[in-house]
Design a protein around this motif. Structure first.
Motif, mmCIF file in Angstrom:
data_model
loop_
_atom_site.group_PDB
_atom_site.id
_atom_site.type_symbol
_atom_site.label_atom_id
_atom_site.label_comp_id
_atom_site.label_asym_id
_atom_site.label_seq_id
_atom_site.Cartn_x
_atom_site.Cartn_y
_atom_site.Cartn_z
ATOM 1 N N ASP A 194 0.835 -1.201 0.000
ATOM 2 C CA ASP A 194 0.000 0.000 0.000
ATOM 3 C C ASP A 194 0.872 1.254 0.000
ATOM 4 O O ASP A 194 1.974 1.257 0.562
ATOM 5 N N ALA C 196 -1.127 -5.197 9.544
ATOM 6 C CA ALA C 196 -2.307 -5.080 8.671
ATOM 7 C C ALA C 196 -1.913 -5.335 7.208
ATOM 8 O O ALA C 196 -2.594 -6.064 6.475
ATOM 9 N N GLN C 197 -0.771 -4.740 6.802
ATOM 10 C CA GLN C 197 -0.307 -4.896 5.422
ATOM 11 C C GLN C 197 0.001 -6.367 5.116
ATOM 12 O O GLN C 197 -0.390 -6.902 4.073
ATOM 13 N N LYS C 199 -1.125 -9.051 6.712
ATOM 14 C CA LYS C 199 -2.381 -9.815 6.734
ATOM 15 C C LYS C 199 -3.143 -9.616 5.416
ATOM 16 O O LYS C 199 -3.598 -10.559 4.785
ATOM 17 N N LYS C 200 -3.210 -8.359 4.976
ATOM 18 C CA LYS C 200 -3.957 -8.047 3.755
ATOM 19 C C LYS C 200 -3.388 -8.834 2.562
ATOM 20 O O LYS C 200 -4.112 -9.498 1.834
ATOM 21 N N LEU C 201 -2.065 -8.784 2.420
ATOM 22 C CA LEU C 201 -1.448 -9.455 1.270
ATOM 23 C C LEU C 201 -1.536 -10.971 1.405
ATOM 24 O O LEU C 201 -1.755 -11.690 0.439
ATOM 25 N N ASP C 203 -3.934 -12.619 2.935
ATOM 26 C CA ASP C 203 -5.318 -12.995 2.622
ATOM 27 C C ASP C 203 -5.511 -13.001 1.115
ATOM 28 O O ASP C 203 -6.038 -13.936 0.520
ATOM 29 N N GLN C 204 -5.031 -11.907 0.518
ATOM 30 C CA GLN C 204 -5.178 -11.801 -0.927
ATOM 31 C C GLN C 204 -4.600 -13.061 -1.574
ATOM 32 O O GLN C 204 -5.210 -13.685 -2.406
#
Lengths: 210, 210, 210, 210, 210, 210
Positions: A194, C196-197, C199-201, C203-204
């Motif tokens: 991000d 958060a970053q 986790k986001k990646l 999950d993606q």
């Protein structure tokens, strides 16, 4: 009995000019080539070209990563030039980490001499190999693969790493992505991170530069 | 967003069979080749193939030379196979010595982790390079040259040596000359040593064998 | 005049068993070694072992990165085994990207055959080298360094890349960090990325696996 | 005094299984790899694996070229496997010639032991280097370049050639162009030789085959 | 038909500056590197850079060992620079011997051209391989291992040896131990030889120096 | 948080002088060595050292062979120096041919990007491997072997070739035999070509020189 054998005279003479023979102590003042530095004249080589004391003292771990890497590569220890091997010292304070990095030109073997280290690498087939290592354990990190070392113990950790090259190179992921002039837009495009995350880490790095 | 990129599937698949890729953990049950052992199937490789604990314990120095060399070469640590690097541990008791020897296929870097060691090597040009090393010092022994390590301190000495080959070899001069079936007459002819000296050392070795 | 020269008979005969000679077409059914696959019997080798048509068709770019890499490495094209060279095809759709990655065991040269590509790499000294490339331009990516290719044009881009190894390996940064079982806590510790970053990646990536 | 040093036991034991160490005598019954043949078990290796008598006798020069090449390559002398060196014997009768040829994988050094030889090679820069050599002279033929040897004396000539590979390969120009199933039309197109010339030499070769 | 093909002009031109191409004749007046000497300008290279006559004459065997080794290594024959091969001539008078020695950087193949030689080597596994060789026989001495050659016949013996390096190096055991400034106390400590024996051989060598 | 980690300072500093590290952009004004050109100072290296546009334009095929080879070897593209890879562009007009030739120091992989090419090589065992290739097909030509490429289609053909060396060399058979000062008598003796044929081709070449 009393004459020095002719062939020894000839051989010793002939070898006195052979820089490429047993060793090639690097002369960093001369241009290097693909195989390493030019050789210092054998006549000027002393035992001190083969001994290095720069790994005796602990590195300074008062930094962001609470760790220090002290290299003894050909650039620091020219006696290694052309010999296909080099060393480095790792000091990792409590909670310290040697962040995710690669050595583009060498495989590595780590030896723990104090403390406990959780170390691992990721293969081309995207499989993870990591384990907690104790004093005296050694671990392999094959050439060019991402790997890391984390102090997973209660005290300071010290390790010495050996490389299969006199000039293994070092690419630290965070610094490659965030500590140079690679535009944030490219970093984001090429890593899917991000914008906020990239900006944050870049700023942090900028701070580091102050 | 929810489909795994085609090329990753292809790549990961294609790489799952590539033994020669990142590493080639040796399978000592298969025939070796000039470059080392055959590779263990990647599917069977675990992190334990890359970790070795055999250097954690001191070697037994209750012997003739008051020293012990504990190797972590490809034969002991197959994860090193094909990576061009290996390690060994040196334990040298007071008055102990690692006698004059060579490694036919590798350069060596010695790291002193305890005590004081007087180490040296002799070049092809017949020049001697030797020095007393203290804790943290490292010293280079170029490939194939005669070298030695002597405990020159008041206490036990410990060192770790790294090699520029996964299989450096080791040829200990005394054992090459006196601990095999090479006829004494040839030893004497090829070394100019006196018959009495050769006999004495051969007997000593024979004793060792009892 | 009418007898075949003896030495030719001898030579042709002697060479008919020499697998290691001119080439060593890989036999993926046999164990590999550090230098590559075992050789297929020369008697069974045909011209088709030296020709590969798998790069003729475009890769499927209907994926997350709008790009496809089609390898012609030793695993896909065993005729390359042992020859120190391999190829791959890059198809990058509009807005597509070949994300930040490394080849642990090879240098790369990229040739643009269609479109416009912005490509770059980062050195061990943490310097960035990147440029926009047009049809016919070639660019070097030295061994083991992070690099990327982005379609910076208005249409589809096609490139062919050559490697200085038959088995260059490929480590894609995002997949190394987020598409395997490396614990998020370690990723965060070793990269300084936010939870958060990560986790986001991750999950993606998990989604990608569905 | 009477116990064999522990570390010797350990080392000798550890080395007894290391085929890749000092040497790798080829086992032609096993699959080869890019680096050469698989290694014969060290336990089965004897001094006879390191001695070859096949070059003692003159080759038969009763042939088209009045010359004979007797190879001692890894295929004939498996002890050379993996050692990066091999030999061959050249017998050239009066008016004999070793025709224009290349060794794809090795440089060559020729030693004249009897007679007079006119030898030469052509470089990539298309420069010719040739000279008449007498007994005791040595000449270099760099890797992969076209070269030839002609008996330019009044008597038989004998030479021994050494190669920088255990498996240098040999490509004799005339046989490459005329002694296989390469269509005459392609030979003519790729060499600008006249159809009559090609046909003549091909027939001659066909005769040779009878 | 009458214009020289453009691409040949381009190629020949482009290659006229490529020193590293076919060969790299050593220029001993320039600094060397790990891979050998710097290259002499191709424009100055002649056929004489590839021909050496220094092995034609017998070496002087009127010495302690009744033998002579005449090297044709890169230092004597710079045309070999970078080609990975070199030669030497052995002359061994009756009762002569080439004493126990090693070549740190190369494997050797010996060719007997006159007389009878008893030759052998000792492996890392401490096994002895030795045999009597006659005219035309060849024998291998793998890299870095102790080996010797003794005239075991009734007349003069002549041999030519080839090495897998342009600069194989040479370490003669007696000279390494007794013909330099390595203190007797260290020699004795590292070899278990008696003080009297060491003194005797050192004196003998000192005599040789007169 | 605001201090740049000590070890990064140390590392970046230490690496700023390491020319042999990631790459070694050739400085053609300095002497070369066996491994390639000397390295240009890293401080002077820019992205333009890694990008080459010389293959974007078609070569001039208005010549005897109706073909053009445009090299991007280390001599033309010094960024390739030491990286073990290079490229070249082939333009072959209708009825054009790249005549029989070898690359003494590299294996080749050809990629057809336009048209149809009949390509082949001859092995050391004198076996012919040839096939017609279409757009997108790739074909291997192992190191040092005679090979050729013929436009076998109805239109212009374009191919890009990759080599396993930065300096592969090129020896075109016709030019080696007929376009230099190698005496016709030697050519005839070493190739069995008729005097008339040799004279004809030599004249033709002479014409070419006008």
């Amino acid at each position: 009995m009393n004459i020095l054998p002719i062939f020894i005279v000839a051989l010793l003479a002939s070898f006195s000019h052979v820089n490429a023979g047993d060793f090639c102590v690097g002369d960093v003042s001369l241009p290097a080539g693909p195989a390493g530095y030019s050789c210092k004249s054998v006549a000027k080589v002393t035992v001190n070209d083969f001994v290095y004391c720069g790994l005796a003292a602990a590195g300074n771990t008062s930094n962001l990563i609470k760790a220090a890497v002290t290299p003894a590569f050909a650039a620091q220890f020219p006696g290694l030039n052309g010999l296909g091997i080099s060393l480095a010292r790792l000091d990792i304070a409590v909670e310290g980490v040697v962040p995710m990095h690669t050595h583009p030109a060498a495989s590595e073997v780590l030896l723990v001499v104090q403390g406990t280290i959780c170390a691992g690498f990721i293969s081309s087939a995207n499989k993870v190999y990591f384990k907690e290592l104790n004093k005296g354990d050694i671990m392999i990190f094959p050439q060019g693969l991402l790997h890391f070392q984390i102090n997973s113990g209660k005290g300071k950790a010290i390790a010495f790493v050996s490389f299969s090259s006199a000039d293994p190179g070092l690419q630290i992921l965070d610094f490659a992505l965030f500590a140079n002039d690679l535009p944030s837009s490219i970093v984001e495009k090429a890593t899917f991170l991000d914008d906020a995350q990239v900006k944050k880490l870049k700023d942090q790095k900028d701070d580091d530069k102050n």
